[in-house]
Design a protein around this motif. Structure first.
Motif, PDB file in Angstrom:
ATOM      1  N   ILE A  44       0.337  11.783  -2.366  1.00  0.00           N
ATOM      2  CA  ILE A  44       1.906  11.937  -1.935  1.00  0.00           C
ATOM      3  C   ILE A  44       2.634  11.870  -3.203  1.00  0.00           C
ATOM      4  O   ILE A  44       2.975  11.103  -3.772  1.00  0.00           O
ATOM      5  N   PHE A  45       2.971  13.311  -3.445  1.00  0.00           N
ATOM      6  CA  PHE A  45       3.735  13.571  -4.859  1.00  0.00           C
ATOM      7  C   PHE A  45       2.833  12.923  -5.990  1.00  0.00           C
ATOM      8  O   PHE A  45       3.461  12.529  -7.004  1.00  0.00           O
ATOM      9  N   GLY A  46       1.415  12.911  -5.975  1.00  0.00           N
ATOM     10  CA  GLY A  46       0.749  12.408  -6.907  1.00  0.00           C
ATOM     11  C   GLY A  46       0.955  10.933  -7.110  1.00  0.00           C
ATOM     12  O   GLY A  46       0.438  10.550  -8.172  1.00  0.00           O
ATOM     13  N   MET A  47       1.398  10.391  -6.376  1.00  0.00           N
ATOM     14  CA  MET A  47       1.673   8.549  -6.577  1.00  0.00           C
ATOM     15  C   MET A  47       0.639   7.958  -6.083  1.00  0.00           C
ATOM     16  O   MET A  47       0.488   6.752  -6.401  1.00  0.00           O
ATOM     17  N   PHE A  48       0.559   8.202  -4.639  1.00  0.00           N
ATOM     18  CA  PHE A  48      -0.049   7.179  -3.578  1.00  0.00           C
ATOM     19  C   PHE A  48      -0.893   7.805  -2.593  1.00  0.00           C
ATOM     20  O   PHE A  48      -0.277   9.123  -2.249  1.00  0.00           O
ATOM     21  N   GLN A  49      -1.991   7.472  -1.894  1.00  0.00           N
ATOM     22  CA  GLN A  49      -2.328   7.895  -0.710  1.00  0.00           C
ATOM     23  C   GLN A  49      -2.298   6.895   0.337  1.00  0.00           C
ATOM     24  O   GLN A  49      -2.045   5.628   0.090  1.00  0.00           O
ATOM     25  N   GLU A  50      -2.526   7.467   1.580  1.00  0.00           N
ATOM     26  CA  GLU A  50      -1.857   6.666   2.628  1.00  0.00           C
ATOM     27  C   GLU A  50      -3.145   6.808   3.916  1.00  0.00           C
ATOM     28  O   GLU A  50      -3.708   7.705   4.063  1.00  0.00           O
ATOM     29  N   ARG A  51      -3.185   5.739   4.519  1.00  0.00           N
ATOM     30  CA  ARG A  51      -4.211   5.756   5.836  1.00  0.00           C
ATOM     31  C   ARG A  51      -3.626   5.002   6.902  1.00  0.00           C
ATOM     32  O   ARG A  51      -2.866   3.827   6.563  1.00  0.00           O
ATOM     33  N   PHE A  52      -3.918   5.356   7.963  1.00  0.00           N
ATOM     34  CA  PHE A  52      -3.620   4.500   9.270  1.00  0.00           C
ATOM     35  C   PHE A  52      -4.707   3.710   9.639  1.00  0.00           C
ATOM     36  O   PHE A  52      -5.651   4.282  10.199  1.00  0.00           O
ATOM     37  N   LYS A  53      -4.580   2.314   9.892  1.00  0.00           N
ATOM     38  CA  LYS A  53      -5.899   1.501  10.342  1.00  0.00           C
ATOM     39  C   LYS A  53      -5.881   1.524  12.053  1.00  0.00           C
ATOM     40  O   LYS A  53      -4.665   1.754  12.767  1.00  0.00           O
ATOM     41  N   ARG A  54      -6.758   1.414  12.527  1.00  0.00           N
ATOM     42  CA  ARG A  54      -7.195   1.599  13.975  1.00  0.00           C
ATOM     43  C   ARG A  54      -6.134   0.586  14.668  1.00  0.00           C
ATOM     44  O   ARG A  54      -6.425  -0.764  14.321  1.00  0.00           O
ATOM     45  N   THR A 133      -6.660  -1.223  -6.805  1.00  0.00           N
ATOM     46  CA  THR A 133      -7.988  -1.292  -7.691  1.00  0.00           C
ATOM     47  C   THR A 133      -7.933  -0.090  -8.625  1.00  0.00           C
ATOM     48  O   THR A 133      -8.374  -0.121  -9.513  1.00  0.00           O
ATOM     49  N   ASN A 134      -7.428   1.002  -7.878  1.00  0.00           N
ATOM     50  CA  ASN A 134      -7.348   2.122  -8.817  1.00  0.00           C
ATOM     51  C   ASN A 134      -6.104   2.388  -9.157  1.00  0.00           C
ATOM     52  O   ASN A 134      -5.128   2.909  -8.480  1.00  0.00           O
ATOM     53  N   ALA A 135      -5.698   1.820 -10.469  1.00  0.00           N
ATOM     54  CA  ALA A 135      -4.369   1.883 -10.839  1.00  0.00           C
ATOM     55  C   ALA A 135      -3.487   3.181 -10.835  1.00  0.00           C
ATOM     56  O   ALA A 135      -2.401   3.354 -10.593  1.00  0.00           O
ATOM     57  N   ASP A 136      -4.447   4.201 -10.951  1.00  0.00           N
ATOM     58  CA  ASP A 136      -3.752   5.705 -10.887  1.00  0.00           C
ATOM     59  C   ASP A 136      -3.562   6.267  -9.830  1.00  0.00           C
ATOM     60  O   ASP A 136      -2.633   7.010  -9.655  1.00  0.00           O
ATOM     61  N   MET A 137      -4.113   5.749  -8.765  1.00  0.00           N
ATOM     62  CA  MET A 137      -3.633   6.252  -7.129  1.00  0.00           C
ATOM     63  C   MET A 137      -3.896   4.995  -6.220  1.00  0.00           C
ATOM     64  O   MET A 137      -4.877   4.814  -5.608  1.00  0.00           O
ATOM     65  N   PRO A 138      -2.977   4.247  -6.040  1.00  0.00           N
ATOM     66  CA  PRO A 138      -2.958   3.118  -5.286  1.00  0.00           C
ATOM     67  C   PRO A 138      -2.880   3.646  -3.648  1.00  0.00           C
ATOM     68  O   PRO A 138      -2.636   4.715  -3.424  1.00  0.00           O
ATOM     69  N   ILE A 139      -3.595   2.910  -2.869  1.00  0.00           N
ATOM     70  CA  ILE A 139      -3.653   3.178  -1.294  1.00  0.00           C
ATOM     71  C   ILE A 139      -3.033   2.488  -0.473  1.00  0.00           C
ATOM     72  O   ILE A 139      -3.037   1.053  -0.522  1.00  0.00           O
ATOM     73  N   ARG A 140      -2.081   2.985   0.428  1.00  0.00           N
ATOM     74  CA  ARG A 140      -1.314   2.266   1.077  1.00  0.00           C
ATOM     75  C   ARG A 140      -1.861   2.356   2.815  1.00  0.00           C
ATOM     76  O   ARG A 140      -2.236   3.589   3.174  1.00  0.00           O
ATOM     77  N   SER A 141      -2.099   1.276   3.248  1.00  0.00           N
ATOM     78  CA  SER A 141      -2.684   1.188   4.380  1.00  0.00           C
ATOM     79  C   SER A 141      -1.574   0.525   5.628  1.00  0.00           C
ATOM     80  O   SER A 141      -1.170  -0.453   5.289  1.00  0.00           O
ATOM     81  N   VAL A 142      -1.445   1.334   6.430  1.00  0.00           N
ATOM     82  CA  VAL A 142      -0.435   0.982   7.535  1.00  0.00           C
ATOM     83  C   VAL A 142      -1.277   0.208   8.507  1.00  0.00           C
ATOM     84  O   VAL A 142      -2.022   0.924   9.346  1.00  0.00           O
ATOM     85  N   ILE A 143      -0.952  -0.850   8.705  1.00  0.00           N
ATOM     86  CA  ILE A 143      -1.598  -1.805   9.826  1.00  0.00           C
ATOM     87  C   ILE A 143      -0.870  -1.874  10.944  1.00  0.00           C
ATOM     88  O   ILE A 143      -1.683  -1.836  12.162  1.00  0.00           O
TER      89      ILE A 143
END
Length: 206
Positions: A44-54, A133-143
């Motif tokens: 997302i704009f080269g800043m972070f990625q995102e996923r939705f948990k089941r 853990t990957n400083a260049d591309m954090p991952i946001r998990s929506v719980i």
């Protein structure tokens, strides 16, 4: 961590296109997936990625008040829970089933022809986690999240990406608590990064 701001996401993937289902003796249905569990977004704009948990929307769907609109236009309501919109979670993701009104036949046709290829939804995250853990591309998990709206949409500027009502800088501001400088960038620098990213993606889609 919760927040008070609604966000919008769009899912544009061949296997996620809304479809029209017509069965003799039954009303026409528009069916699609607004979310696919654990599917990692493009940056997302080269800043972070995102996923939705089941199960992220399980609590929100107990007594839902969710509506479906055409292209997120509140004047073009296609359905609403309970009754003309059914929103459920299954093994794949967040599934919606709309029973559109008769005046929406022209919209149904554009989905059948493949002109409208995406699904979008508006939500408010109430619980999320960050993996850095990957400083260049954090991952946001929506719980956990509240669901407000689902919508069939045409292909946006960023195919297969996640595009928010909020800017990436606001997401990071909320996460870091820093109003002036986010991840080493000022707000003005982030605006420029997002503008450059927008221009690159649009060129790729020409």
């Amino acid at each position: 961590m919760g927040n008070k701001t609604k966000e919008q996401r769009e899912l544009i993937l061949p296997e996620s296109r809304p479809e029209v289902r017509k069965v003799d003796g039954e009303p026409t249905k528009i069916i699609g997936y607004a979310v696919r569990w654990d599917q990692l977004s493009h940056p997302i704009f080269g800043m972070f990625q995102e996923r939705f948990k089941r199960g992220a929307f399980a609590a929100s769907l107990v007594n839902p008040d969710v509506y479906a609109s055409w292209q997120h236009d509140a004047r073009e309501i296609l359905g609403r829970t309970p009754g003309t919109l059914l929103v459920t979670e299954d093994d794949i993701g967040l599934r919606y089933e709309i029973t559109p009104p008769s005046w929406a036949e022209k919209y149904v046709e554009t989905i059948e022809r493949g002109d409208v290829r995406g699904s979008s939804f508006i939500f408010r995250p109430t619980k999320e986690e960050w993996d850095e853990t990957n400083a260049d591309m954090p991952i946001r998990s929506v719980i956990e999240a509240e669901l407000f709206e689902v919508s069939p949409v045409t292909t946006p500027a960023y195919p297969q990406s996640t595009v928010g009502i909020r800017s990436a800088e606001e997401v990071f501001q909320e996460r870091t608590g820093d109003d002036d400088e986010l991840l080493g960038y000022t707000v003005e620098e982030l605006d420029m990064i997002m503008l450059e990213h927008d221009m690159r993606m649009r060129k790729l889609n020409l």
